[in-house]
Design an enzyme around this catalytic site. Structure first.
Site, PDB file in Angstrom:
ATOM      1  N   THR A 125       0.763  -1.271   0.206  1.00  0.00           N
ATOM      2  CA  THR A 125      -0.069   0.149  -0.087  1.00  0.00           C
ATOM      3  C   THR A 125       0.659   1.576   0.313  1.00  0.00           C
ATOM      4  O   THR A 125       1.885   1.400   0.032  1.00  0.00           O
ATOM      5  CB  THR A 125      -1.010  -0.241   1.631  1.00  0.00           C
ATOM      6  N   ASP A 126       0.344   2.411  -0.622  1.00  0.00           N
ATOM      7  CA  ASP A 126       0.880   3.405  -0.662  1.00  0.00           C
ATOM      8  C   ASP A 126       0.850   4.297   1.251  1.00  0.00           C
ATOM      9  O   ASP A 126       1.955   5.057   1.022  1.00  0.00           O
ATOM     10  CB  ASP A 126       0.240   4.856  -1.196  1.00  0.00           C
ATOM     11  N   GLU A 127       0.731   3.665   1.582  1.00  0.00           N
ATOM     12  CA  GLU A 127       0.292   3.763   3.368  1.00  0.00           C
ATOM     13  C   GLU A 127       2.153   3.811   3.719  1.00  0.00           C
ATOM     14  O   GLU A 127       1.901   4.047   4.553  1.00  0.00           O
ATOM     15  CB  GLU A 127      -0.433   3.149   4.447  1.00  0.00           C
ATOM     16  N   TYR A 153      -1.031  -0.383  10.967  1.00  0.00           N
ATOM     17  CA  TYR A 153      -1.406  -0.515  10.099  1.00  0.00           C
ATOM     18  C   TYR A 153      -0.423  -1.583   9.338  1.00  0.00           C
ATOM     19  O   TYR A 153       0.142  -1.705   8.564  1.00  0.00           O
ATOM     20  CB  TYR A 153      -2.828  -0.309   9.598  1.00  0.00           C
ATOM     21  N   LYS A 157       1.638  -3.327   7.305  1.00  0.00           N
ATOM     22  CA  LYS A 157       2.382  -3.839   5.543  1.00  0.00           C
ATOM     23  C   LYS A 157       4.616  -3.339   5.854  1.00  0.00           C
ATOM     24  O   LYS A 157       4.686  -4.373   4.798  1.00  0.00           O
ATOM     25  CB  LYS A 157       1.498  -2.421   5.476  1.00  0.00           C
ATOM     26  N   PRO A 208     -19.850  11.398  10.255  1.00  0.00           N
ATOM     27  CA  PRO A 208     -18.316  11.409  10.731  1.00  0.00           C
ATOM     28  C   PRO A 208     -16.698  11.627   9.920  1.00  0.00           C
ATOM     29  O   PRO A 208     -16.411  10.781   9.945  1.00  0.00           O
ATOM     30  CB  PRO A 208     -18.010  10.382  12.131  1.00  0.00           C
TER      31      PRO A 208
END
Ligand code: NAD
Ligand code: DAU
Length: 340
Positions: A125-127, A153, A157, A208
Site C-alpha cells: 500500500t502507499d501508506e 496498520y 504492511k 462522521p
C-alpha cells in the site's frame, strides 16, 4: 499456471479472483481466505462454479496448514492480498495486524522457499511511505521514497515489504511488490470511507468526518488496481516495487459532498468528529514506472467512476444491509456445507 490469491473474498482480492478466472481459463485459481469479518464469499459468486476456480478456507499465518496446502497444490504464483486492512481497527487492536500482515507474509514466504515458486507478489500500500504535506502539491510518492509508516496498520504492511525484499535477496525468492493508493468500487466493506458514508447518507444518519476533512486521498478504481497487478505478475521485473495510482487526489470533504449530492441528502448531515490518531494528511502516487515499463494506464475517470460506484451501492442496498446485519457470514456455511 496455478495461481493462489490470498484474501480473495475481500474487496480487492475478489475483483482479482473474478478477473483471473474469467480472463485466463487456462490458469487455475485457488482463492485462499480465512473469512474474517471482512471476507465475503458472495463477492465471488459469479465464478464459484467455474472449472478453473476453487475456494479454500484457511489462515495464512497457520504454518502447518500453509505448508500442507503448498505441498499438495504446488502453486506457480502467489498473490498475497490477505491482510487486516482498516487503520482505525489497527489503532485499537494492533496484535492481529502483526499476526496476519507480518507473520502471515513470512509464513507464505517460508512455504515458497520450501516448495518453490515462479512468482510471489505482495500487495502492499502507499501508506508505507507515510504522508505528504498539504502545502506541497508538487511532491509524490515514488518507489524510492523512504518507508515511514504512521499507523500500526502501515507499520505492519511496511514490515511485510521488508521481509519480502529480504527473502528475495537472501533466498532468491522471485518477488514483486505493488503499492497502490486508495481503492473505490463495488463490494467494499462498509467500514471504509465511501461505502460507510453512502450507507449512512441514505439512512439520513450523521456522516462522521475526521478532523477538518481536508486530508487528501488519491483514489483509484479497484479494477484498474487489479489490472495493474496482473501486468506486474506476468511482465514485471523480479525484485522490483511498482507504485499504482491515477492522479485522482480529493479531500475527504470533496468525496463526502459528492456522495451527499448523488444520494440527494443535505450537507447538514456532515458531523466533524475527533480526528484519527496519527491521521496521514495526504497520499499521492507517482505512477511513472508502471506506466513506462509495463504500459499500464487507468481506464476509469474518477468523476464518472465514483458516480457509477455510488449508484451500485444505491442499487444494491441488500449487499451492505446483509453485512450490517451480519447475515453475509452464513453464506459460506450454506454454500460450502457439502464441499469442505
Ligand atoms: P479487505 O479487508 O476487504 O479484505 C481482506 C481479506 O483478507 C478478507 O477477505 C479477509 O477474510 C482476508 N484475511 C484476513 N486475514 C486473513 C488471514 N490471516 N488468512 C487468510 N485470509 C485473511 O481488504 P482490501 O481492501 O481488499 O485490501 C486487500 C489488500 O490490498 C490488503 O493487503 C491491503 O493492504 C491492500 N491495499 C488496499 C487498498 C484499499 O484501498 N483498500 C489500497 C492499497 C492496498
Ligand atoms: O491508501 C491505501 C489505504 O487506503 C489502504 O492500504 C487501506 O487498507 C485502506 O483502508 C485505505 O486507508 P485509509 O485510512 O485512507 O481509508 P479509510 O476509508 O479508512 O479512510 C479514508 C479517509 O477518510 C481517511 O483520511 C480517514 C477518513 N475517514 C474515514 C472514516 C472511516 C473519515 O473522515 N471518517 C470515517 O468515518
Amino acid at each position: 499456471m496455478k495461481i493462489c490469491v490470498t484474501g480473495g473474498a475481500g474487496f480487492i482480492g475478489s475483483v482479482m479472483v473474478n478477473y483471473l478466472v474469467k480472463n485466463y481459463p487456462e490458469d487455475y485459481i485457488v482463492n485462499l481466505d480465512k473469512l474474517t469479518y471482512a471476507g465475503n464469499l458472495e463477492n465471488c459468486k459469479e465464478v464459484e462454479n467455474e472449472p478453473n476456480y476453487k475456494f479454500v478456507k484457511g489462515d495464512i499465518a497457520d504454518r502447518e496448514f500453509i505448508f500442507k496446502l503448498f505441498e499438495e497444490e504446488k502453486f506457480d504464483v502467489i498473490i498475497n492480498f490477505a491482510a487486516e486492512t482498516h487503520v482505525d481497527r489497527s489503532v485499537e487492536f494492533p496484535d492481529e495486524f502483526v499476526r496476519t500482515n507480518v507473520i502471515g507474509t513470512t509464513t507464505l514466504l517460508d512455504a515458497c522457499k520450501q516448495y518453490g515458486i515462479r512468482r510471489y507478489h505482495q500487495v502492499s500500500t502507499d501508506e508505507v511511505y507515510g504522508d505528504l504535506p498539504l502545502d506541497r502539491p508538487d511532491l509524490f510518492f515514488t518507489e524510492t521514497t523512504p518507508i515511514h509508516a504512521s499507523s500500526p496498520y502501515s507499520a505492519a504492511k511496511a514490515s511485510a515489504d521488508l521481509f519480502v525484499m529480504a527473502y528475495h535477496r537472501t533466498f532468491n525468492i522471485p518477488v514483486t511488490i505493488s503499492r497502490c493508493s486508495n481503492n473505490y468500487g463495488q463490494n467494499q466493506f462498509p467500514e471504509k470511507l465511501i461505502p460507510l458514508m453512502i450507507s449512512r447518507a441514505t439512512a439520513g444518519e450523521a456522516l462522521p468526518v475526521y478532523g477538518d476533512g481536508a486530508n487528501v486521498r488519491d483514489w483509484l478504481h479497484v479494477e484498474d488496481h487489479c489490472k495493474a497487478i496482473d501486468l506486474i505478475v506476468r511482465y514485471g521485473r523480479v525484485g522490483e516495487v511498482y507504485n499504482i495510482g491515477g492522479h485522482n487526489e480529493r479531500t475527504n470533504l470533496q468525496v463526502v459532498k459528492t456522495i451527499l449530492e448523488a444520494v440527494g441528502a443535505d450537507e447538514s448531515l456532515i458531523k466533524y468528529v475527533k480526528d484519527r490518531p496519527g491521521h496521514d494528511r495526504r497520499y499521492a502516487i507517482d505512477p511513472t514506472k508502471i506506466e513506462t515499463e509495463l504500459g499500464w494506464k487507468p481506464t476509469y475517470n474518477f468523476d464518472t467512476g465514483i458516480r457509477q460506484t455510488i449508484k451500485w451501492y444505491l442499487d444494491n442496498e441488500d449487499w451492505w444491509k446483509r453485512i450490517i446485519s451480519g447475515e453475509y457470514q452464513n453464506y459460506f456455511k450454506e454454500m460450502y456445507k457439502d464441499r469442505v
